[in-house]
Every structure is written in C-alpha cells, then in structure tokens.
Design an enzyme around this catalytic site. Structure first.
Site, PDB file in Angstrom:
ATOM      1  CE1 TYR A 249     -12.165  18.806  -8.016  1.00  0.00           C
ATOM      2  CE2 TYR A 249     -12.751  20.965  -7.159  1.00  0.00           C
ATOM      3  CZ  TYR A 249     -12.982  19.916  -8.034  1.00  0.00           C
ATOM      4  OH  TYR A 249     -14.009  19.989  -8.929  1.00  0.00           O
ATOM      5  N   GLY A 250      -7.972  19.561  -8.216  1.00  0.00           N
ATOM      6  CA  GLY A 250      -7.735  18.576  -9.263  1.00  0.00           C
ATOM      7  C   GLY A 250      -6.615  18.959 -10.201  1.00  0.00           C
ATOM      8  CB  THR A 251      -6.504  18.945 -13.916  1.00  0.00           C
ATOM      9  OG1 THR A 251      -7.555  19.871 -14.209  1.00  0.00           O
ATOM     10  CG2 THR A 251      -7.020  17.509 -13.989  1.00  0.00           C
ATOM     11  CG  LEU A 252      -7.391  24.211 -12.558  1.00  0.00           C
ATOM     12  CD1 LEU A 252      -8.658  24.904 -12.094  1.00  0.00           C
ATOM     13  CD2 LEU A 252      -6.687  25.016 -13.630  1.00  0.00           C
TER      14      LEU A 252
ATOM     15  CD  GLU B 263     -12.860  23.544 -13.451  1.00  0.00           C
ATOM     16  OE1 GLU B 263     -13.506  22.566 -13.879  1.00  0.00           O
ATOM     17  OE2 GLU B 263     -11.748  23.427 -12.911  1.00  0.00           O
TER      18      GLU B 263
END
Length: 173
Positions: free
Chosen positions: A10-13, A85
C-alpha cells in the site's frame, strides 16, 4: 518448487514508488503482479516521522479501506520484504481479506483460478504505536507524489543515528 505468498502493498513498494525496485529486482526473488485492490476492513494509513514514512496502523474499523497492489512472491522475496519492514520486530505481517478490483479480474483469473474478487493476502501493519498517531490525517491510498507534499526519505538518505521507531511506538507496550 518455491511456494508462493500473496502480499498486498500500500505504500513505498507499489509501482512508481521509491521502494518498488526491491520487488522488481530478481536478485531478491520473484514477484508477479496480480492486480490492484482494497482492504475489506478500514484501517488508519498515515504518513509520519521526519522521514515521511507511510504506516498502516493495526486498528481495524478506523480510517479508510486501503487501496494497493497484490503480488504473488516467492519465499526469497517474502524474506526480503520482511527485512525491509523489520517483521516481526517493528511491523507485523498478518493475512487479511482484500477485494480485487473488477477490472483486474481477467488478469487474476488465470492466476487465481477462482471466481471471486475476494482474496487473502499478507499486509504489513504497525501493531504498537502512540495513540496520538490516530489524530493524524488518514489516507485511503499512498503516493510519494501525493498532494500531501510529504516526500519519503529513502533509507540511504537518513541520519543513521536517528531511530524512527521511537517516534511512532508507544513506550509502555
């Protein structure tokens, strides 16, 4: 044969975001894009710390359904994502229900062999956090280029003496 693990990012990936290169790098293992989707449950997605890190707080029922991308990854890639993570010491990875976008269903049918838009995938959550983080602006999706103007600081740009954990984790847990 290396087993596959379904992961929701959901983010920087996500594609076009600063850490997507980790998923693209076959030296880290293999990843196959399944489609885009959103969480069934609502969660608080915030951007916090001086590094503008997107955090998904493990607090179901608050915030928004979160949009993101679904990948099937091999065990090698999952291990690399766990390292990024800091699972299980910082983030925890839990399996959650994801609603696959209907326009991606044709792509997914060949992979999933299911006639449903509901799938299960691993999501990285911040389980322990200061309650005041719930007062921050919450987002339904993340983009480093978003109108929030909060640019993510990649790890190589960070002050190595600074620990982002102390800024977001409650001390009494």
């Amino acid at each position: 044969m290396n087993s596959l693990h379904r992961v929701f990012v959901y983010g920087t990936l996500k594609r076009g975001e600063p850490n997507h290169k980790i998923i693209e790098n076959t030296n880290n293992g293999n990843a196959k894009f399944i489609g885009s989707g959103k969480t069934i449950a609502k969660y608080p997605l915030i951007i916090a710390t001086k590094f503008n890190i997107p955090f998904l707080l493990k607090k179901s029922g608050i915030g928004h359904q979160i949009t993101g991308e679904i990948y099937d990854v091999d065990s090698e890639m999952l291990k690399k994502l766990d390292e990024l993570e800091e699972h299980p010491n910082f983030y925890i990875r839990t399996e959650e229900n994801i609603l696959l976008n209907s326009q991606d269903q044709n792509i997914a049918d060949t992979i999933l062999n299911e006639n449903t838009n509901l799938i299960k995938a691993w999501i990285y959550f911040l389980p322990n956090f200061k309650t005041e983080l719930l007062e921050q602006e919450m987002y339904s999706s993340y983009s480093n280029e978003g109108s929030h103007g909060l640019k993510y600081a990649e790890r190589y740009l960070r002050d190595i003496s600074y620990n982002h954990r102390t800024e977001v984790i409650a001390y009494d847990i």
